[in-house]
Design a protein around this motif. Structure first.
Motif, mmCIF file in Angstrom:
data_model
loop_
_atom_site.group_PDB
_atom_site.id
_atom_site.type_symbol
_atom_site.label_atom_id
_atom_site.label_comp_id
_atom_site.label_asym_id
_atom_site.label_seq_id
_atom_site.Cartn_x
_atom_site.Cartn_y
_atom_site.Cartn_z
ATOM 1 N N THR A 33 121.171 42.492 31.320
ATOM 2 C CA THR A 33 120.334 43.074 32.372
ATOM 3 C C THR A 33 119.600 42.023 33.197
ATOM 4 O O THR A 33 118.932 42.356 34.169
ATOM 5 N N GLY A 34 119.697 40.764 32.797
ATOM 6 C CA GLY A 34 119.019 39.698 33.531
ATOM 7 C C GLY A 34 119.638 38.355 33.207
ATOM 8 O O GLY A 34 120.502 38.241 32.325
ATOM 9 N N ILE A 35 119.197 37.318 33.907
ATOM 10 C CA ILE A 35 119.763 35.982 33.730
ATOM 11 C C ILE A 35 119.576 35.463 32.309
ATOM 12 O O ILE A 35 120.464 34.819 31.742
ATOM 13 N N ALA A 36 118.437 35.776 31.685
ATOM 14 C CA ALA A 36 118.180 35.304 30.314
ATOM 15 C C ALA A 36 119.244 35.809 29.343
ATOM 16 O O ALA A 36 119.556 35.152 28.341
ATOM 17 N N PHE A 66 122.788 28.213 43.167
ATOM 18 C CA PHE A 66 121.793 29.227 42.797
ATOM 19 C C PHE A 66 121.923 29.654 41.342
ATOM 20 O O PHE A 66 120.932 30.043 40.713
ATOM 21 N N LEU A 67 123.124 29.556 40.759
ATOM 22 C CA LEU A 67 123.255 29.850 39.333
ATOM 23 C C LEU A 67 122.453 28.846 38.515
ATOM 24 O O LEU A 67 121.723 29.216 37.579
ATOM 25 N N TYR A 68 122.566 27.568 38.868
ATOM 26 C CA TYR A 68 121.801 26.520 38.180
ATOM 27 C C TYR A 68 120.302 26.785 38.298
ATOM 28 O O TYR A 68 119.557 26.706 37.312
ATOM 29 N N GLU A 69 119.838 27.122 39.494
ATOM 30 C CA GLU A 69 118.410 27.369 39.709
ATOM 31 C C GLU A 69 117.933 28.630 38.989
ATOM 32 O O GLU A 69 116.823 28.668 38.438
ATOM 33 N N LEU A 70 118.751 29.677 38.981
ATOM 34 C CA LEU A 70 118.380 30.911 38.276
ATOM 35 C C LEU A 70 118.282 30.681 36.773
ATOM 36 O O LEU A 70 117.379 31.215 36.111
ATOM 37 N N LEU A 71 119.216 29.907 36.232
ATOM 38 C CA LEU A 71 119.162 29.580 34.806
ATOM 39 C C LEU A 71 117.868 28.828 34.484
ATOM 40 O O LEU A 71 117.190 29.113 33.493
ATOM 41 N N LYS A 72 117.525 27.886 35.346
ATOM 42 C CA LYS A 72 116.310 27.088 35.143
ATOM 43 C C LYS A 72 115.074 27.989 35.171
ATOM 44 O O LYS A 72 114.169 27.846 34.340
ATOM 45 N N GLN A 73 115.040 28.928 36.112
ATOM 46 C CA GLN A 73 113.910 29.859 36.203
ATOM 47 C C GLN A 73 113.791 30.726 34.952
ATOM 48 O O GLN A 73 112.683 31.123 34.564
ATOM 49 N N ALA A 74 114.925 31.018 34.326
ATOM 50 C CA ALA A 74 114.933 31.861 33.121
ATOM 51 C C ALA A 74 114.720 31.050 31.848
ATOM 52 O O ALA A 74 114.784 31.597 30.742
ATOM 53 N N LEU A 84 116.640 28.546 30.829
ATOM 54 C CA LEU A 84 117.920 28.154 30.243
ATOM 55 C C LEU A 84 118.443 26.874 30.886
ATOM 56 O O LEU A 84 118.098 26.545 32.020
ATOM 57 N N LYS A 85 119.289 26.174 30.149
ATOM 58 C CA LYS A 85 119.981 25.008 30.664
ATOM 59 C C LYS A 85 121.415 25.406 31.024
ATOM 60 O O LYS A 85 121.931 26.424 30.548
ATOM 61 N N TRP A 86 122.040 24.571 31.828
ATOM 62 C CA TRP A 86 123.443 24.813 32.175
ATOM 63 C C TRP A 86 124.300 24.871 30.912
ATOM 64 O O TRP A 86 125.227 25.673 30.808
ATOM 65 N N SER A 87 123.958 24.044 29.941
ATOM 66 C CA SER A 87 124.719 23.996 28.687
ATOM 67 C C SER A 87 124.516 25.237 27.823
ATOM 68 O O SER A 87 125.226 25.430 26.832
ATOM 69 N N ASP A 88 123.557 26.094 28.187
ATOM 70 C CA ASP A 88 123.319 27.326 27.425
ATOM 71 C C ASP A 88 124.341 28.415 27.748
ATOM 72 O O ASP A 88 124.386 29.447 27.074
ATOM 73 N N ILE A 89 125.130 28.201 28.810
ATOM 74 C CA ILE A 89 126.181 29.164 29.134
ATOM 75 C C ILE A 89 127.537 28.474 29.027
ATOM 76 O O ILE A 89 127.624 27.241 29.040
ATOM 77 N N VAL A 111 122.479 40.983 38.431
ATOM 78 C CA VAL A 111 121.477 40.563 37.446
ATOM 79 C C VAL A 111 120.677 39.360 37.942
ATOM 80 O O VAL A 111 119.703 38.940 37.318
ATOM 81 N N GLY A 112 121.076 38.794 39.074
ATOM 82 C CA GLY A 112 120.357 37.659 39.646
ATOM 83 C C GLY A 112 120.789 37.446 41.079
ATOM 84 O O GLY A 112 121.927 37.753 41.441
ATOM 85 N N SER A 113 119.881 36.942 41.915
ATOM 86 C CA SER A 113 120.186 36.753 43.335
ATOM 87 C C SER A 113 119.733 35.379 43.806
ATOM 88 O O SER A 113 118.687 34.870 43.388
ATOM 89 N N GLY A 114 120.534 34.803 44.700
ATOM 90 C CA GLY A 114 120.167 33.533 45.320
ATOM 91 C C GLY A 114 119.443 33.713 46.640
ATOM 92 O O GLY A 114 119.171 32.732 47.333
ATOM 93 N N LYS A 115 119.115 34.955 46.978
ATOM 94 C CA LYS A 115 118.513 35.272 48.282
ATOM 95 C C LYS A 115 117.313 34.400 48.603
ATOM 96 O O LYS A 115 117.189 33.863 49.709
#
Length: 334
Positions: A131-134, A152-160, A162-167, A207-211
């Motif tokens: 339901t969300g980036i987390a 924006f995926l990298y930035e959304l992960l950071k906001q949540a 998470l690291k890139w390596s977490d996915i 579940v996430g937006s780069g808007k």
């Protein structure tokens, strides 16, 4: 990741070189007053929206020839520029960063156009428990490499948190990502434009937006050989200005009519096409502007983010591949 990116780019260039060679020797138009012998090879992403809006606004009667080519992303357009198969490429801020990563770009960013950042999303298939980036931690997440989706995926992960390596990140082209999302090959997909529109038509959920992450700066890049010719430089400035004027024509009470063109091209319901068009133009009207320090600084922030991510292994000074050579002509044309 950078080595993988450069290998992929080299392979793409090898495929494009025969096409570039087939284009033959380009006529050199040294006069900016007579453009009749000028031909510009121009890229478009998703569908040929720029060509369509020019025709809609009755601004397609250029005194030079334009040959449009369609690509799935701005990254592929920049690869075509590198191969000599395009003269002008339109993209987000990200593709030129990777196209210049080897330190030997044969292009310059010559203009900026302000554009909507809607339909830049991370989506999951219908019925997903995410339901969300987390919730993406440990999941297979597709993304379009070296594009806005990557950023924006990298930035959304950071906001949540998470690291890139977490996915389990899977670089995919838009069409391949859609197929993988629907077929269960990935748990989520970060993409943009028509691929996101299609994903929603197939039941995908955002579940996430780069808007609000993306700057809204989209870039026009020109091959160096274009800038060496006064005629082609003038033609490039004129074309970019015409596209800007065409969108102003649409905004002058013609959104419903142009939405019909979009609906037919993208195979989406007319009501949805019109809503997306109106929402996008309300958020950030599509218009061109000349190169300035703020636009260069914005791309530098993006490049620095990719350095922190590790996608770029060394600092990249983006101003090295920007040029203000179109500023005078473009400013006059606008």
């Amino acid at each position: 990741m950078l080595r993988h990116t450069l290998r992929s780019t080299a392979a793409a260039l090898a495929l494009l070189l025969p096409f570039a060679a087939a284009c033959g020797t380009e006529a050199k138009a040294e006069s900016s007053s007579d453009l009749s012998s000028v031909t510009l090879k121009v890229g478009a992403t998703g569908w040929k929206q720029e060509e369509a809006v020019l025709k809609f606004a009755h601004l397609d009667d250029t005194p030079y020839q334009v040959k449009w080519s369609q690509f799935q992303g701005g990254d592929q357009q920049l690869q075509a520029i590198r191969a000599g198969a395009l003269d002008l490429a339109s993209s987000s801020e990200i593709p030129p960063v990777f196209a210049a990563a080897d330190g030997k770009p044969n292009f310059k960013v010559v203009a900026v156009y302000q554009g909507s950042t809607l339909n830049q999303e991370v989506v999951v298939p219908k019925g997903s428990k995410v339901t969300g980036i987390a919730g993406l931690k440990g999941k297979k997440v597709g993304y379009v490499q070296n594009t806005t989706a990557h950023y924006f995926l990298y930035e959304l992960l950071k906001q949540a948190g998470l690291k890139w390596s977490d996915i389990d990140a899977k670089p995919l082209l838009p069409n391949d990502g859609l197929a993988a999302l629907n077929g269960g090959g990935i748990d989520a997909f970060a993409s943009y434009g028509t691929s996101i529109i299609t994903a929603h038509q197939q039941g995908a959920v955002t579940v996430g937006s780069g808007k609000d992450i993306l700057s809204g700066n989209f870039l026009w890049s020109a091959r160096d050989s274009v800038l060496d010719s006064p005629g082609r430089t003038a033609a490039a400035a004129d074309l970019i200005a015409r596209i800007s004027k065409a969108y102003a024509y649409v905004r002058d009470g013609r959104e419903s009519a142009f939405a019909k063109v979009i609906s037919e091209a993208t195979h989406q319901p007319l009501a949805q096409a019109e809503k997306d068009l109106r929402d996008g133009q309300a958020q950030r009207p599509t218009k061109a502007r000349t190169v300035d320090d703020a636009a260069i600084a914005s791309q530098q922030e993006v490049a620095d983010a990719f350095t922190r991510l590790g996608a770029l292994t060394t600092h990249l000074d983006v101003k090295s591949f920007w040029s203000r050579k179109l500023n005078a002509d473009l400013g006059k044309d606008l």
